[in-house]
Design a protein around this motif. Sequence first.
Motif, PDB file in Angstrom:
ATOM      1  N   UNK A 197       0.823  -1.208   0.000  1.00  0.00           N
ATOM      2  CA  UNK A 197       0.000   0.000   0.000  1.00  0.00           C
ATOM      3  C   UNK A 197       0.858   1.260   0.000  1.00  0.00           C
ATOM      4  N   UNK A 198       1.903   1.248   0.817  1.00  0.00           N
ATOM      5  CA  UNK A 198       2.782   2.408   0.879  1.00  0.00           C
ATOM      6  C   UNK A 198       3.455   2.658  -0.465  1.00  0.00           C
ATOM      7  N   UNK A 199       3.868   1.578  -1.131  1.00  0.00           N
ATOM      8  CA  UNK A 199       4.525   1.747  -2.433  1.00  0.00           C
ATOM      9  C   UNK A 199       3.548   2.237  -3.502  1.00  0.00           C
ATOM     10  N   UNK A 200       2.297   1.828  -3.426  1.00  0.00           N
ATOM     11  CA  UNK A 200       1.298   2.334  -4.371  1.00  0.00           C
ATOM     12  C   UNK A 200       1.134   3.844  -4.203  1.00  0.00           C
ATOM     13  N   UNK A 201       1.068   4.314  -2.963  1.00  0.00           N
ATOM     14  CA  UNK A 201       0.931   5.750  -2.713  1.00  0.00           C
ATOM     15  C   UNK A 201       2.191   6.509  -3.120  1.00  0.00           C
ATOM     16  N   UNK A 219      -0.447  -0.190 -12.843  1.00  0.00           N
ATOM     17  CA  UNK A 219       0.028  -1.239 -11.959  1.00  0.00           C
ATOM     18  C   UNK A 219      -0.108  -2.557 -12.698  1.00  0.00           C
ATOM     19  N   UNK A 220       1.024  -3.162 -13.026  1.00  0.00           N
ATOM     20  CA  UNK A 220       1.033  -4.411 -13.783  1.00  0.00           C
ATOM     21  C   UNK A 220       1.407  -5.554 -12.860  1.00  0.00           C
ATOM     22  N   UNK A 254       4.387   9.991  -9.515  1.00  0.00           N
ATOM     23  CA  UNK A 254       4.016   9.886 -10.925  1.00  0.00           C
ATOM     24  C   UNK A 254       4.667   8.714 -11.619  1.00  0.00           C
ATOM     25  N   UNK A 255       4.955   7.627 -10.864  1.00  0.00           N
ATOM     26  CA  UNK A 255       5.588   6.445 -11.445  1.00  0.00           C
ATOM     27  C   UNK A 255       4.607   5.308 -11.626  1.00  0.00           C
TER      28      UNK A 255
END
Length: 337
Positions: free
Chosen positions: A33-37, A151-152, A43-44
């Motif tokens: 979750x932290x990496x998604x945010x 997100x792949x 913008x990655x």
Amino acid sequence: MNEQAHGATDSADLMERLLYEVKRVVVGQDHFLERVLVAMLAGGHLLVEGVPGLAKTLTVNTLARTMSGSFKRIQFTPDLLPADLVGTRMYNQGTGEFSTVRGPVFANLLLADEINRAPAKVQSALLEVMQEKQVTIAGETHRVPTPFLVMATQNPIETEGTYPLPEAQVDRFMMKVLVGYPSEEEEVVIVNRVTGPRISVSAIATPEHLADLQEECRRVYVDPSLVQYAVRVVAATRKPAGYGLEDMARYIAFGASPRATIGLVEGARALAFLRGRNYAVPEDVIDLVPDVLRHRLSLSYEAMSDGATADQLITRILQALPVPERPLESHVRAAVR
């Protein structure tokens, strides 16, 4: 506290509320979750590897609802065509005119499920939209919504009938995150939530607000010593011998590109912003190094035969390089002014 520090704190409170809303539905997966945010703020894009059933789709879908954004999911298959992804031109017999039908990439959050099952043409179409934030349909350019996050997912179990991702496309992903199984305690909560009453989430922010947060995130201060540290970490993957890691040279065929350094700096900004600071510290960079580098290292056959993994090599690099000192807040305030 200056105005920028107040802004960072208020924004961190907003992100904390958004995260809390997502956690009402998603159990565990704090790192994911932290990496998604972080990816959203920087913008990655994210490449996620994990077995089916670990709430990858649920996480992104829930996050899209909390920011009242659009969410699309594409199941990648060998018979998928580029037009199925970006859209096409269709002829209307009633009007005698062509109209543009936009594909599922026109969304704030796009989940490309099992991306390595699609052929090269489809992956090339996705490559343009990931890099340029636009698609070309019949010679016309169309911008995708802002913010835009791809997100792949990849399934580490099955490799039959898959197409390895081109190195150029893998490099476009800011981070590769490994998603593991939940603990027994977390799995009990998961079962209770899924079999219990349906939980509805509330919209905390709008896509426009998230775009403003991205601009605010870019103003987070990164000390030159941290930038230099990120450069050294990435350079050590290219020439390990120059950093006292002579025995590692035979394990790495190709090191990380400058995109990795940019990803580390931008990611450290986003992580500091998420943690309520208007300046980055060494821990922000170090925490992101495995996720930013693991998919960018091309290992040699010798590494594979010896069982060496990218994560093991990254750990050795971090142990070999001295960590810069934490920037003094007085220096940060002076630099920000």
